[in-house]
Motif scaffolding. Structure first.
Motif, PDB file in Angstrom:
ATOM      1  N   HIS A   1       0.832  -1.207   0.000  1.00 13.60           N
ATOM      2  CA  HIS A   1       0.000   0.000   0.000  1.00 13.60           C
ATOM      3  C   HIS A   1       0.870   1.261   0.000  1.00 13.60           C
ATOM      4  O   HIS A   1       0.583   2.219  -0.725  1.00 13.60           O
ATOM      5  N   ALA A   2       1.932   1.246   0.786  1.00 11.07           N
ATOM      6  CA  ALA A   2       2.809   2.424   0.854  1.00 11.07           C
ATOM      7  C   ALA A   2       3.503   2.666  -0.485  1.00 11.07           C
ATOM      8  O   ALA A   2       3.575   3.808  -0.961  1.00 11.07           O
ATOM      9  N   GLN A   3       4.013   1.601  -1.101  1.00  9.14           N
ATOM     10  CA  GLN A   3       4.670   1.754  -2.392  1.00  9.14           C
ATOM     11  C   GLN A   3       3.679   2.185  -3.469  1.00  9.14           C
ATOM     12  O   GLN A   3       3.995   3.022  -4.317  1.00  9.14           O
ATOM     13  N   SER A   4       2.496   1.627  -3.428  1.00  6.55           N
ATOM     14  CA  SER A   4       1.469   2.013  -4.395  1.00  6.55           C
ATOM     15  C   SER A   4       1.073   3.472  -4.202  1.00  6.55           C
ATOM     16  O   SER A   4       0.832   4.195  -5.171  1.00  6.55           O
ATOM     17  N   ALA A   5       1.046   3.909  -2.960  1.00 10.57           N
ATOM     18  CA  ALA A   5       0.713   5.313  -2.670  1.00 10.57           C
ATOM     19  C   ALA A   5       1.751   6.249  -3.281  1.00 10.57           C
ATOM     20  O   ALA A   5       1.412   7.332  -3.767  1.00 10.57           O
ATOM     21  N   GLY A   6       3.000   5.832  -3.276  1.00  8.12           N
ATOM     22  CA  GLY A   6       4.044   6.655  -3.900  1.00  8.12           C
ATOM     23  C   GLY A   6       3.787   6.860  -5.384  1.00  8.12           C
ATOM     24  O   GLY A   6       3.909   7.978  -5.903  1.00  8.12           O
ATOM     25  N   SER A   7       3.381   5.804  -6.065  1.00 10.61           N
ATOM     26  CA  SER A   7       3.084   5.951  -7.494  1.00 10.61           C
ATOM     27  C   SER A   7       1.790   6.739  -7.689  1.00 10.61           C
ATOM     28  O   SER A   7       1.638   7.450  -8.690  1.00 10.61           O
ATOM     29  N   ALA A   8       0.881   6.675  -6.728  1.00  9.41           N
ATOM     30  CA  ALA A   8      -0.356   7.452  -6.822  1.00  9.41           C
ATOM     31  C   ALA A   8      -0.082   8.942  -6.633  1.00  9.41           C
ATOM     32  O   ALA A   8      -0.752   9.780  -7.244  1.00  9.41           O
ATOM     33  N   VAL A   9       0.889   9.280  -5.798  1.00  9.04           N
ATOM     34  CA  VAL A   9       1.260  10.694  -5.622  1.00  9.04           C
ATOM     35  C   VAL A   9       1.761  11.254  -6.951  1.00  9.04           C
ATOM     36  O   VAL A   9       1.402  12.367  -7.344  1.00  9.04           O
ATOM     37  N   ALA A  10       2.548  10.465  -7.663  1.00  6.54           N
ATOM     38  CA  ALA A  10       3.022  10.897  -8.979  1.00  6.54           C
ATOM     39  C   ALA A  10       1.847  11.047  -9.947  1.00  6.54           C
ATOM     40  O   ALA A  10       1.780  12.023 -10.708  1.00  6.54           O
ATOM     41  N   ALA A  11       0.905  10.118  -9.898  1.00 13.19           N
ATOM     42  CA  ALA A  11      -0.280  10.207 -10.762  1.00 13.19           C
ATOM     43  C   ALA A  11      -1.111  11.435 -10.408  1.00 13.19           C
ATOM     44  O   ALA A  11      -1.643  12.118 -11.292  1.00 13.19           O
ATOM     45  N   TYR A  12      -1.218  11.724  -9.120  1.00 17.41           N
ATOM     46  CA  TYR A  12      -1.943  12.919  -8.666  1.00 17.41           C
ATOM     47  C   TYR A  12      -1.294  14.178  -9.239  1.00 17.41           C
ATOM     48  O   TYR A  12      -1.976  15.072  -9.744  1.00 17.41           O
ATOM     49  N   ALA A  13       0.021  14.228  -9.201  1.00 16.12           N
ATOM     50  CA  ALA A  13       0.738  15.392  -9.738  1.00 16.12           C
ATOM     51  C   ALA A  13       0.487  15.546 -11.235  1.00 16.12           C
ATOM     52  O   ALA A  13       0.273  16.661 -11.730  1.00 16.12           O
TER      53      ALA A  13
END
Length: 179
Positions: free
Chosen positions: A85-97
């Motif tokens: 979940h934490a690693q996936s959240a990191g890629s989601a932050v990039a997607a959010y940007a």
């Protein structure tokens, strides 16, 4: 003694879908969540600022999508771990940007874009970020063996001919005697 049910579960966990199959599953799961998110962002943006609506929807949709990807897309064999979940959240932050930048660029180009144009811009940015997320999730987050994932990112390795021909000692006793 292993039961038939535990053998079946072990086989399911050991079976990892191929890249094409995993990508198709990723598109169905991630795309479905992304499409629902698109409408949720639009609805929430009527009451709160768009950037905040996008952040909230991104957080919730990332949790949901990570669970779906762990269980269905990448064949991880169960629920996603906290690490995943934490690693996936990191890629989601990039997607959010990426989605925020796309929407800001749209608003710079078009003073008051209509909702259809906003959806096209948002979904296009999400699709672009989704392809990058697929690579990260498959090669890093849900990789069976992280050393294999690292090797895949580095590319094929070949040993020099002299190393490949040299036989290593069979056990530590031989190694000690050789020294």
């Amino acid at each position: 003694m292993e039961t038939a049910q535990s053998r079946s579960r072990s086989r399911q966990q050991a079976t990892r879908p191929g890249a094409v199959s995993a990508f198709a599953r990723f598109v169905v799961c991630g795309g479905g969540v992304g499409l629902a998110s698109s409408f949720a962002v639009g609805a929430l943006a009527a009451w709160i600022p768009w950037v905040l609506a996008n952040a909230l929807v991104t957080a919730v949709s990332t949790l949901l999508a990570t669970e779906l990807h762990a269980r269905f897309t990448f064949g991880a064999g169960g629920r996603a771990s906290r690490r995943q979940h934490a690693q996936s959240a990191g890629s989601a932050v990039a997607a959010y940007a990426v989605t925020c930048m796309a929407m800001l660029a749209l608003r710079q180009l078009v003073e008051t874009p209509d909702p259809v144009l906003e959806q096209v811009a948002y979904l296009s940015a999400s699709a672009f970020a989704g392809v990058a997320r697929f690579a990260v999730l498959r090669l890093v987050v849900f990789a069976r063996n992280h050393s294999q994932a690292a090797d895949a990112l580095r590319g094929p390795r070949t040993l020099p001919a002299t190393v490949a021909r040299t036989a290593a000692p069979a056990n530590s006793a031989e190694l000690c005697r050789a020294a």
